[in-house]
Design a protein around this motif. Sequence first.
Motif, PDB file in Angstrom:
ATOM      1  N   TYR A 188      88.599  23.624  20.478  1.00 38.89           N
ATOM      2  CA  TYR A 188      87.479  24.573  20.453  1.00 38.89           C
ATOM      3  C   TYR A 188      87.798  25.859  21.210  1.00 38.89           C
ATOM      4  N   THR A 189      88.877  25.859  21.972  1.00 47.08           N
ATOM      5  CA  THR A 189      89.222  27.018  22.789  1.00 47.08           C
ATOM      6  C   THR A 189      89.399  28.299  21.976  1.00 47.08           C
ATOM      7  N   PRO A 190      90.092  28.275  20.816  1.00 51.74           N
ATOM      8  CA  PRO A 190      90.230  29.510  20.034  1.00 51.74           C
ATOM      9  C   PRO A 190      88.896  30.124  19.634  1.00 51.74           C
ATOM     10  N   PHE A 191      87.902  29.283  19.343  1.00 50.28           N
ATOM     11  CA  PHE A 191      86.583  29.794  18.976  1.00 50.28           C
ATOM     12  C   PHE A 191      85.868  30.369  20.193  1.00 50.28           C
ATOM     13  N   ILE A 192      86.040  29.717  21.339  1.00 51.22           N
ATOM     14  CA  ILE A 192      85.419  30.222  22.572  1.00 51.22           C
ATOM     15  C   ILE A 192      86.014  31.576  22.954  1.00 51.22           C
ATOM     16  N   ARG A 193      87.308  31.759  22.714  1.00 52.56           N
ATOM     17  CA  ARG A 193      87.959  33.028  23.021  1.00 52.56           C
ATOM     18  C   ARG A 193      87.471  34.158  22.126  1.00 52.56           C
ATOM     19  N   LEU A 194      86.855  33.795  20.999  1.00 50.74           N
ATOM     20  CA  LEU A 194      86.271  34.802  20.112  1.00 50.74           C
ATOM     21  C   LEU A 194      84.894  35.255  20.585  1.00 50.74           C
ATOM     22  N   GLY A 195      84.424  34.641  21.684  1.00 49.33           N
ATOM     23  CA  GLY A 195      83.135  35.035  22.248  1.00 49.33           C
ATOM     24  C   GLY A 195      82.023  34.035  21.993  1.00 49.33           C
ATOM     25  N   MET A 196      82.322  32.907  21.349  1.00 49.42           N
ATOM     26  CA  MET A 196      81.298  31.899  21.082  1.00 49.42           C
ATOM     27  C   MET A 196      81.056  31.069  22.330  1.00 49.42           C
ATOM     28  N   ASP A 197      79.833  30.534  22.439  1.00 45.72           N
ATOM     29  CA  ASP A 197      79.600  29.546  23.484  1.00 45.72           C
ATOM     30  C   ASP A 197      80.106  28.193  22.985  1.00 45.72           C
ATOM     31  N   ASN A 198      80.028  27.177  23.840  1.00 43.15           N
ATOM     32  CA  ASN A 198      80.620  25.880  23.497  1.00 43.15           C
ATOM     33  C   ASN A 198      79.956  25.246  22.277  1.00 43.15           C
ATOM     34  N   THR A 199      78.622  25.347  22.210  1.00 41.21           N
ATOM     35  CA  THR A 199      77.900  24.745  21.084  1.00 41.21           C
ATOM     36  C   THR A 199      78.279  25.402  19.766  1.00 41.21           C
ATOM     37  N   ALA A 200      78.326  26.737  19.754  1.00 38.98           N
ATOM     38  CA  ALA A 200      78.694  27.465  18.541  1.00 38.98           C
ATOM     39  C   ALA A 200      80.130  27.142  18.128  1.00 38.98           C
ATOM     40  N   ALA A 201      81.013  26.991  19.111  1.00 40.47           N
ATOM     41  CA  ALA A 201      82.404  26.656  18.814  1.00 40.47           C
ATOM     42  C   ALA A 201      82.507  25.278  18.173  1.00 40.47           C
ATOM     43  N   VAL A 202      81.758  24.313  18.707  1.00 42.05           N
ATOM     44  CA  VAL A 202      81.782  22.956  18.151  1.00 42.05           C
ATOM     45  C   VAL A 202      81.215  22.944  16.734  1.00 42.05           C
ATOM     46  N   ILE A 203      80.118  23.682  16.524  1.00 44.34           N
ATOM     47  CA  ILE A 203      79.521  23.742  15.186  1.00 44.34           C
ATOM     48  C   ILE A 203      80.485  24.385  14.198  1.00 44.34           C
ATOM     49  N   SER A 204      81.145  25.458  14.610  1.00 47.16           N
ATOM     50  CA  SER A 204      82.072  26.157  13.724  1.00 47.16           C
ATOM     51  C   SER A 204      83.234  25.260  13.311  1.00 47.16           C
ATOM     52  N   LEU A 205      83.879  24.641  14.294  1.00 45.93           N
ATOM     53  CA  LEU A 205      85.006  23.761  13.968  1.00 45.93           C
ATOM     54  C   LEU A 205      84.525  22.509  13.236  1.00 45.93           C
ATOM     55  N   GLY A 206      83.343  22.022  13.605  1.00 48.83           N
ATOM     56  CA  GLY A 206      82.795  20.852  12.925  1.00 48.83           C
ATOM     57  C   GLY A 206      82.559  21.117  11.454  1.00 48.83           C
ATOM     58  N   LEU A 207      82.036  22.296  11.129  1.00 52.79           N
ATOM     59  CA  LEU A 207      81.821  22.660   9.730  1.00 52.79           C
ATOM     60  C   LEU A 207      83.138  22.737   8.971  1.00 52.79           C
ATOM     61  N   VAL A 208      84.158  23.298   9.622  1.00 53.57           N
ATOM     62  CA  VAL A 208      85.470  23.398   8.983  1.00 53.57           C
ATOM     63  C   VAL A 208      86.033  22.004   8.707  1.00 53.57           C
ATOM     64  N   CYS A 209      85.989  21.128   9.713  1.00 51.98           N
ATOM     65  CA  CYS A 209      86.536  19.773   9.566  1.00 51.98           C
ATOM     66  C   CYS A 209      85.792  18.984   8.499  1.00 51.98           C
ATOM     67  N   VAL A 210      84.469  19.045   8.531  1.00 52.76           N
ATOM     68  CA  VAL A 210      83.670  18.306   7.553  1.00 52.76           C
ATOM     69  C   VAL A 210      83.944  18.820   6.144  1.00 52.76           C
ATOM     70  N   SER A 211      84.046  20.143   5.987  1.00 50.89           N
ATOM     71  CA  SER A 211      84.322  20.717   4.667  1.00 50.89           C
ATOM     72  C   SER A 211      85.673  20.257   4.140  1.00 50.89           C
ATOM     73  N   VAL A 212      86.676  20.254   5.006  1.00 52.23           N
ATOM     74  CA  VAL A 212      88.018  19.813   4.601  1.00 52.23           C
ATOM     75  C   VAL A 212      88.009  18.335   4.230  1.00 52.23           C
ATOM     76  N   VAL A 213      87.369  17.509   5.048  1.00 47.35           N
ATOM     77  CA  VAL A 213      87.326  16.066   4.791  1.00 47.35           C
ATOM     78  C   VAL A 213      86.590  15.762   3.487  1.00 47.35           C
ATOM     79  N   VAL A 214      85.428  16.379   3.294  1.00 45.56           N
ATOM     80  CA  VAL A 214      84.653  16.148   2.072  1.00 45.56           C
ATOM     81  C   VAL A 214      85.443  16.608   0.848  1.00 45.56           C
ATOM     82  N   GLY A 215      86.065  17.788   0.932  1.00 48.70           N
ATOM     83  CA  GLY A 215      86.833  18.302  -0.190  1.00 48.70           C
ATOM     84  C   GLY A 215      88.019  17.411  -0.535  1.00 48.70           C
ATOM     85  N   LEU A 216      88.762  16.992   0.483  1.00 49.36           N
ATOM     86  CA  LEU A 216      89.939  16.149   0.239  1.00 49.36           C
ATOM     87  C   LEU A 216      89.546  14.782  -0.314  1.00 49.36           C
TER      88      LEU A 216
END
Length: 297
Positions: free
Chosen positions: A119-147
Motif C-alpha cells: 500500500y506504500t506506493p498509493f500512500i506516497r501518492l497522497g492517499m490515506d491508509n483507507t483509500a490506499a487499501v481500497i484502491s489496491l483492493g479494487l485492483v486485486c479483486v478486478s484481476v482475480v475476478v477477470g482471471l
Amino acid sequence: MLDIILGAISLGLLWAVMTIGVYITYRILDIADLTVEGSIAMGAAIAAKAISAGINPFAATALALVGGLAAGLITGLLHTKLKIPALLSGILTMIALYSVNLHIMGKANIALLRMDTVYTPFIRLGMDNTAAVISLGLVCVSVVVGLLYWFFGTELGSAIRATGDNPNMVRAQGINTNVMKIVGLIISNGLVAVSGALISQSQSFADVQMGTGSIVIGLASVIIGEVLFGKRNFFNRLIALVLGAITYRIIIALVLKLGMPANDLKLFTAITVAIALALPELKKYFRPAKISIKEGE
C-alpha cells in the motif's frame, strides 16, 4: 459513520479474495475445505517474515501465493492419493500449518510498523491508509475476478466445474477427477494465502491465530452474496461474492457500532451463517399452505 463504512469496504475487498477461494471449494468442488484457516495465516506469515527481512512487498505477496498453492496441493494429495475424506484432509493440513507458520515467523506474531507494504506506493501518492487499501483492493479483486472468469471458461476450468456438479459424468468423459480436485484446491488456497498477505499488510502485523474462524467468515460472505445479489451466471456470481464480503464487513462494523461486545462477534457470525444456510428449510414453514378443492365440493 462514513469512516466506519469506508473501513469496512476496504477490509471487505481484501477478504473478498479469500471469499472467492472458499467459493471454489465449497460451491464449485462441493468440498468443505478447512485448509483455509491455516493457509490464510500462512500467507500472512510468509509476507510478514519476507517484508521484515527486507524483501519487496510485492515479491513477499507472491511468495505467500506460492505457500498457499503448496498448502492446497498437500490437502489435495491427502484426499485423492491417500483416500482421506476431504474434510479430514483439510483439518490435518490446517493443524500442520499452525506449526509451519510458527516456524516461518519464529514467534507468534510479527509487527510491520514503519515498513513498506504493497500500500506504500498509493500512500506516497497522497492517499490515506483507507483509500490506499481500497484502491489496491479494487485492483486485486478486478484481476482475480477477470482471471477466474477466463480460466473457468477454458476446457480445464469447465472440467473442474463439472467435477463438482457430476463427477461420474466427468469420469465417463475420460477426465481424471482427482486431478481436477487437486487443481481446484490449489487455486483456492493460493487465493486465500494472498488475501492473508494483503490483510496482514493492511493491519501492519501477522499473527499465527489470525486464521481462526476464517472459514465461517468466508462462508458467511458467500451466502450473503448469493442471497442478496443472486447467482445467475458465473460472472455475476463472482461479483456477488465480492459484494457479499463487503456487505458482511459493513454489517459487522454497524453491529459493533451499535454496542455488540467484540467477544460475541464470532457467535454472531456463526448464527448469521446458520440462518442463511437454513433459509430454504425456513421458507417451508412460512410458505402458505396449499388448499386443494375437489371438483363438486
